[in-house]
Design an enzyme around this catalytic site. Structure first.
Site, PDB file in Angstrom:
ATOM      1  N   HIS A  95       0.844  -1.199   0.000  1.00  0.00           N
ATOM      2  CA  HIS A  95       0.000   0.000   0.000  1.00  0.00           C
ATOM      3  C   HIS A  95       0.880   1.251   0.000  1.00  0.00           C
ATOM      4  CE1 HIS A  95      -3.598   2.370   1.576  1.00  0.00           C
ATOM      5  NE2 HIS A  95      -2.588   3.186   1.831  1.00  0.00           N
ATOM      6  N   GLU A  96       1.835   1.307   0.920  1.00  0.00           N
ATOM      7  CA  GLU A  96       2.694   2.490   1.033  1.00  0.00           C
ATOM      8  C   GLU A  96       3.636   2.613  -0.164  1.00  0.00           C
ATOM      9  OE1 GLU A  96       1.705   4.580   3.089  1.00  0.00           O
ATOM     10  OE2 GLU A  96       0.538   3.243   4.371  1.00  0.00           O
ATOM     11  N   HIS A  99       1.944   4.274  -3.046  1.00  0.00           N
ATOM     12  CA  HIS A  99       1.884   5.741  -2.926  1.00  0.00           C
ATOM     13  C   HIS A  99       3.132   6.363  -3.558  1.00  0.00           C
ATOM     14  CE1 HIS A  99      -1.737   6.366  -0.640  1.00  0.00           C
ATOM     15  NE2 HIS A  99      -1.344   5.542   0.332  1.00  0.00           N
TER      16      HIS A  99
END
Length: 184
Positions: A95-96, A99
């Site tokens: 997820h990170e 980004h």
């Protein structure tokens, strides 16, 4: 001119993931390895090299992780990581990383916009959820307040607002104002 993509000559394995804060536990070391695996998977899916983000373990509170694209940095919550390593390895780290990739590939975009969502689905086969469902009981701090119903836990944030005089809170059941118990 700075290029996002580094030359194809790969550094030694020990240099692949930069850690401003070296792992202090075996789980943190595993998180570093999973970040490297996620980077390799992203490289394979994108067909190009990506710079390795710095990984730190210094977030507190209920937040699982945060990405800082301007610094190519991922920060993780060490307490939640220790309690939920599998979810961190399979969901939080990708997820990170997505980004950072969304910002690098597309410039300034919405944090959970269509570019980020496409990376989550395409590279990692994950549902692009914006929040985690981890049990945060161990990291939740609250202050006990009272009303006619009895004790009511109030978050530190709300407690501080009361102390500053910025807010007052009502009990949802009895409608009485919440008050901090008298200490002796």
């Amino acid at each position: 001119m700075f290029s996002f993509f580094r030359p194809s000559k790969r550094p030694a394995t020990s240099q692949l993931v930069s850690n401003a804060m070296p792992p202090q536990t075996a789980i943190q070391e595993d998180a570093s390895l999973h970040l490297e695996r996620a980077c390799l998977r992203a490289e394979a899916g994108l067909g190009r090299d990506i710079p390795r983000p710095t990984l730190r373990f210094d977030i507190r509170g209920k937040t699982a992780g945060m990405a800082y694209s301007s610094q190519n940095l991922i920060r993780l919550n060490p307490k939640l990581l220790e309690e939920n390593p599998d979810i961190f390895f399979t969901e939080v780290i990708p997820h990170e990383l997505c980004h950072l990739l969304a910002h690098t590939l597309h410039g300034k975009v919405k944090p959970h916009g269509k570019e980020w969502q496409a990376l989550m689905r395409g590279l990692f086969g994950l549902s692009p959820r914006t929040t985690h469902t981890l049990d945060t009981t161990s990291v939740s701090k609250s202050v006990e307040y009272r009303c006619q119903c009895g004790p009511v836990p109030l978050s530190i944030r709300r407690h501080n607002k009361i102390l500053r005089g910025d807010a007052r809170y009502l009990c949802r059941r009895c409608g009485d104002y919440l008050k901090q118990p008298e200490t002796r």
